[in-house]
Design an enzyme around this catalytic site. Structure first.
Site, mmCIF file in Angstrom:
data_model
loop_
_atom_site.group_PDB
_atom_site.id
_atom_site.type_symbol
_atom_site.label_atom_id
_atom_site.label_comp_id
_atom_site.label_asym_id
_atom_site.label_seq_id
_atom_site.Cartn_x
_atom_site.Cartn_y
_atom_site.Cartn_z
ATOM 1 C CB SER A 266 -0.956 -0.046 1.201
ATOM 2 O OG SER A 266 -1.988 0.883 1.068
ATOM 3 C CG ASP A 458 -6.125 -3.169 -4.184
ATOM 4 O OD1 ASP A 458 -7.100 -2.705 -3.563
ATOM 5 O OD2 ASP A 458 -4.992 -2.653 -4.158
ATOM 6 C CG HIS A 520 -4.866 -3.134 -0.477
ATOM 7 N ND1 HIS A 520 -4.317 -2.317 -1.437
ATOM 8 C CD2 HIS A 520 -4.402 -2.662 0.712
ATOM 9 C CE1 HIS A 520 -3.570 -1.388 -0.864
ATOM 10 N NE2 HIS A 520 -3.602 -1.580 0.435
#
Length: 543
Positions: A266, A458, A520
């Site tokens: 991330s 994601d 994700h």
């Protein structure tokens, strides 16, 4: 990754106007002084005339619409520092900095580079039997202290389950910015998870199966970390990480000689290029950095933001989440978004990078978020926004807030939270969000291999955007990498040999992977596949 609502606009002017200074209260706890709204007025007047019309209008709107919120008060976490006598080891950075050696040229130099005199590392040997997390595996926890800035970063180290004397060491970083790496530990790739009854459940696919792993809560005021001051940009955080690793490997030289890898997901797409570049900038170091891994990262917004519309509108391998009208609206907003990001890239100033983040996130990301779908997985609805759409985090948070757990780990704050929205806000409103940290990747590639992997379900840091920026990156191997074709990525090491788990392309020191059926957090959705490619990467495949 945690995105902000417009309610946080009120703090933009404060963050851009002046860094927070900290006063010490009588009880020893840092407390931020009240900020004066006049600082905002004076600073705005000074800079506004030099800004482009659209950006100048943005700041004028900030001043008008959110004046009632000024000034604000920001308070540090409540904490009680344990005396050094309660720790098993205390490593002084000043002692390391004072050691000089004679080089091959006969000249004296410091044994280890870097500003270290202000740092200490406190170490506690964790008793696994008290917590039930990976019994039989050696563990350490503690704090890195920056005594000058009153910063204290919490870490938790797990030795390899396999061959700790020879297996590599890996640093894991969650993103946010402002989310604890203990989320990665207990929800994704660590040795255990916590069930709804607060019971510890072993993870057979833990990344410490064949590597020792350090989970670090950074920047300060994230997870169990705390401070009387703040860190609000990635570069400042990098200095702390370099100090942590240097002092840790000094205390445990048995790990210093082994390969070291830095990994995360991330917003770690921002962190890792900076942190790797910081480590590699030091000639004399005890950090044996061999590679970097970034999962579903935000690294090059200018190249990644155009891929949000395709991912949300059915062009990323999954059904469309948005209707055609909304998709067209996103297309219409993209030109202005990219123009703002380009201006941010040119100046790297908060005065232009903040408007870029606010406009682009509102025009490009908000339409998806308003659907109620999980921004971290286009296949599912968001079950609980307060827990980032993953209710499992509630049990993890409750378990970590138990007094017995905090005592066993030597924790010094009164409570744990998985994500700190204040850190997220501060990074955003200091302009860090849209800065071009991808520009550091070519210099990193000159020295070590880099893996970019992405779960293909994601939305928020989607695989289309990660493929796009890796293909577009300007570096000596750019042409060969861009021309390389995606090939099947298959399991090779167990009973599922031959099973397709994704696609991979690689050239020189650069590798990209698309992982099928993962959102994700790849290790959460595809634990077997994640351990497969992780072990093979550490073993030297693809580089």
């Amino acid at each position: 990754m945690k995105f902000l609502t417009t309610g946080l606009l009120a703090t933009a002017a404060l963050a851009a106007a002046q860094e927070q200074h900290v006063l010490q209260a009588e009880d020893g706890h840092g407390q931020a002084p009240q900020r004066d709204a006049s600082i905002f007025d004076e600073t705005l007047q000074k800079f506004q005339s030099s800004l482009e019309d659209g950006i100048s209008h943005f700041w004028s709107e900030m001043k008008t619409n959110f004046k009632d919120y000024l000034p604000l008060i920001s308070l540090p976490k409540k904490h009680t520092r344990r005396p050094d006598s309660e720790w098993d080891h205390v490593v002084r950075g000043a002692d390391i900095e004072s050691v000089w050696v004679q080089g091959a040229d006969g000249e004296k130099r410091r044994e280890i580079d870097g500003k270290l005199h202000n740092y200490d590392l406190r170490v506690k040997a964790v008793d696994p039997s008290k917590l039930g997390v990976d019994p039989g595996v050696k563990q350490y926890s503690g704090y890195l202290d920056d005594n000058d800035a009153d910063k204290h970063l919490f870490y938790w180290f797990f030795e390899s389950r396999n061959d700790p004397k020879n297996d590599p060491v890996v640093l894991w970083l969650n993103g946010g910015p402002g989310c604890s790496s203990l989320t990665g530990l207990f929800l994704e790739l660590g040795p255990a998870t916590i069930d709804k009854n607060l019971k510890v459940v072993s993870n057979p696919y833990s990344w410490n199966s064949n590597a020792s792993v350090i989970f670090l809560d950074q920047p300060v005021n994230v997870g169990f970390s705390y401070s009387g001051s703040s860190v609000s940009d990635t570069v400042a955080a990098g200095k702390d990480v370099y100090a942590l690793l240097t002092l840790f490997f000094k205390q445990f030289p048995e790990y210093a000689s082994q390969d070291f890898h830095i990994s995360g997901e991330s917003y770690a797409g921002h962190y890792i290029p900076v942190f790797a570049a910081e480590i590699l900038s030091h000639k004399n170091t005890n950090i044996n950095l061999k590679s970097a891994l970034i999962g579903n990262g935000l690294t090059d917004p200018l190249t990644q933001y155009p891929q949000y519309r395709p991912m949300a509108c059915g062009e990323g391998g999954y059904p469309a989440v948005l209707d055609q009208g909304t998709c067209r609206s996103m297309d219409n907003s993209l030109e202005r978004c990219l123009s703002l990001i380009e201006t941010c890239y040119s100046s790297e100033s908060a005065w232009v990078c903040v408007p870029a983040a606010m406009y682009c996130n509102s025009a490009i990301l908000a339409p998806y978020q308003q659907t109620g779908m999980n921004p971290y997985d286009v296949r599912t609805k968001c079950e609980d926004m307060a827990s980032l759409c993953y209710p499992q985090l509630n049990a993890i948070t409750k378990w970590l807030n138990q007094e017995s757990v905090m005592q066993a780990l030597g924790v010094e704050v009164q409570s744990y939270e998985s994500c700190n929205s204040g850190i997220n806000r501060d990074f955003l409103f200091h302009g860090d969000w849209m800065k071009p940290y991808h520009r550091l990747v070519p210099s990193v590639l000159e020295k070590i291999p880099v893996l970019i992997y992405a779960g293909d379900a994601d939305f928020i840091c989607n695989w289309l955007g990660n493929l796009a920026w890796t293909d577009a990156l300007e570096w000596p191997g750019h042409k060969k990498f861009a021309e390389a074709k995606l090939e099947d990525l298959k399991i090779v090491n167990n009973k599922d040999k031959g099973k397709k788990i994704g696609q991979v392309k690689s050239s020189g020191n650069f590798t990209f992977m698309r992982i099928f059926g993962a959102g994700h957090m790849v290790p959460l959705n595809q634990p077997e596949a994640s351990l497969e490619f992780f072990n093979r990467w550490l073993g030297g495949e693809w580089h």
